[in-house]
Motif scaffolding. Structure first.
Motif, short mmCIF file in Angstrom:
data_model
loop_
_atom_site.label_atom_id
_atom_site.label_comp_id
_atom_site.label_asym_id
_atom_site.label_seq_id
_atom_site.Cartn_x
_atom_site.Cartn_y
_atom_site.Cartn_z
N GLN A 42 26.03 -9.68 -33.04
CA GLN A 42 25.20 -10.75 -33.55
C GLN A 42 25.75 -12.13 -33.17
O GLN A 42 24.98 -13.06 -32.93
CB GLN A 42 25.05 -10.62 -35.06
N GLN A 43 27.06 -12.25 -33.09
CA GLN A 43 27.64 -13.52 -32.65
C GLN A 43 27.26 -13.81 -31.20
O GLN A 43 26.89 -14.94 -30.86
CB GLN A 43 29.17 -13.48 -32.80
N GLU A 47 28.96 -7.28 -36.04
CA GLU A 47 29.23 -8.71 -36.17
C GLU A 47 29.44 -9.36 -34.81
O GLU A 47 28.92 -10.45 -34.54
CB GLU A 47 30.45 -8.93 -37.05
N ASP A 88 30.35 -2.01 -38.63
CA ASP A 88 30.33 -3.38 -39.16
C ASP A 88 30.99 -4.39 -38.24
O ASP A 88 30.43 -5.47 -37.97
CB ASP A 88 31.01 -3.43 -40.54
N ASP A 89 32.17 -4.07 -37.73
CA ASP A 89 32.88 -5.01 -36.86
C ASP A 89 32.13 -5.22 -35.55
O ASP A 89 31.96 -6.36 -35.08
CB ASP A 89 34.30 -4.51 -36.57
#
Length: 327
Positions: A235-236, A232, A228-229
């Motif tokens: 995607q950023q 993220e 998850d981290d």
């Protein structure tokens, strides 16, 4: 095109005359029939070929090629070939469609359709689109398009992957094993393409074009997107790159090439690497001393220009002792 495809189409076109527009063709199309013996079944099949205006055809809505990405540049080889031959050599596969508008939908032959359409729009109205009309179910149409395009380098991994992902639910009830058997490919091979189709749209947008998104890219990013981290962060960074790509398409700056896109996304997902603590050599705790930094096979020594000669010599003696084992 594979030798198998060549053999099939050579047989289909063997008896086609060179002139595609005879005077007695009332409808502006030409019916060309050839009996094809089917050895396995012992029966005969009639192949119906027609020369038509490409405007009579539209792409099947589940066609595996992104027609909007076809351009004069990436179809130039085919455009020049049709001009040189005086006609389209191999027929596109179509089926009749219901309702108003175009009479046929194209199952295989998007590039041929674009090339003939382009020629007709650029002072070559004599060219027509050669089609073979077939009666196909959606699943048969999908498999036929896949067989024809699987060995074509100009169909991108992402276009193929997206087509497989749609077909998995539409025709095979989500059963990957059944789909692999019908396509005569391994489950592992199919699984890699389905993984590519699952890349988040925000990540796909980071590439200069979907034609440059490869199956190996999905493999490289898979472990990062599973966290998850890390996902993220990926995607950023993808959003930042996508903005740069959009600016480049608008004429502002250069596009980020595919290898650099992947490198940046991986670096973002992995996060900053922990820096090694600097080693300090000093004569006394209150002195700044000499700071040693190591990067790869290189060592950098830094010290203040206010450091006294005695303090500097003492610090270098400690460095030499650490480096060469001297006491």
């Amino acid at each position: 095109m594979s030798k198998r495809h060549d053999a099939i189409f050579d047989d289909v076109l063997k008896d086609i005359a060179a002139d595609p527009t005879p005077a007695d063709d009332r409808a502006g199309t030409r019916f060309l029939k050839r009996s094809n013996a089917l050895a396995e079944a012992g029966t005969r099949e009639e192949k119906v070929l027609r020369w038509v205006d490409p405007a009579q055809c539209v792409m099947w809505d589940r066609h595996n090629r992104a027609y909007e990405l076809l351009t004069e540049d990436n179809c130039r080889d085919l455009i020049d070939s049709i001009k040189a031959q005086g006609q389209q050599e191999f027929p596109a596969i179509v089926r009749r469609r219901e309702g108003p508008g175009a009479e046929y939908e194209v199952i295989c032959g998007a590039r041929r359709h674009f090339a003939v359409s382009w020629l007709r729009a650029h002072n070559y109205p004599q060219f027509r689109y050669l089609i073979e009309v077939r009666d196909l179910t959606d699943e048969e149409a999908f498999r036929l398009a896949d067989i024809e395009n699987r060995d074509r380098e100009d169909l991108s991994d992402y276009e193929r992957a997206r087509d497989y992902a749609n077909a998995l639910d539409l025709y095979y009830g989500g059963r990957q094993k059944t789909m692999a058997e019908r396509l005569e490919v391994s489950e592992a091979w199919l699984s890699r393409y389905l993984q590519l189709a699952r890349l988040p749209e925000a990540v796909v947008a980071a590439w200069p074009s979907i034609r440059e998104v490869k199956e190996l890219h999905a493999r490289a990013l898979k472990p990062l997107l599973a966290d998850d981290d890390a996902a993220e962060r990926v995607q950023q960074e993808a959003a930042v790159i996508a903005a740069e790509q959009a600016a480049a398409r608008a004429g502002q700056g250069s596009a980020v090439p595919a290898p650099k896109v992947l490198a940046r996304l991986k670096a973002a997902g992995e996060g900053p690497r922990p820096s090694r603590p600097a080693t300090v050599f000093r004569r006394a705790p209150e002195e700044s001393g000499v700071v040693m930094k190591k990067r790869g096979h290189k060592i950098t020594l830094e010290f203040s220009d206010n450091l006294s000669e005695a303090a500097l010599r003492a610090a270098f003696d400690q460095f030499f002792a650490a480096k060469f084992g001297k006491k």
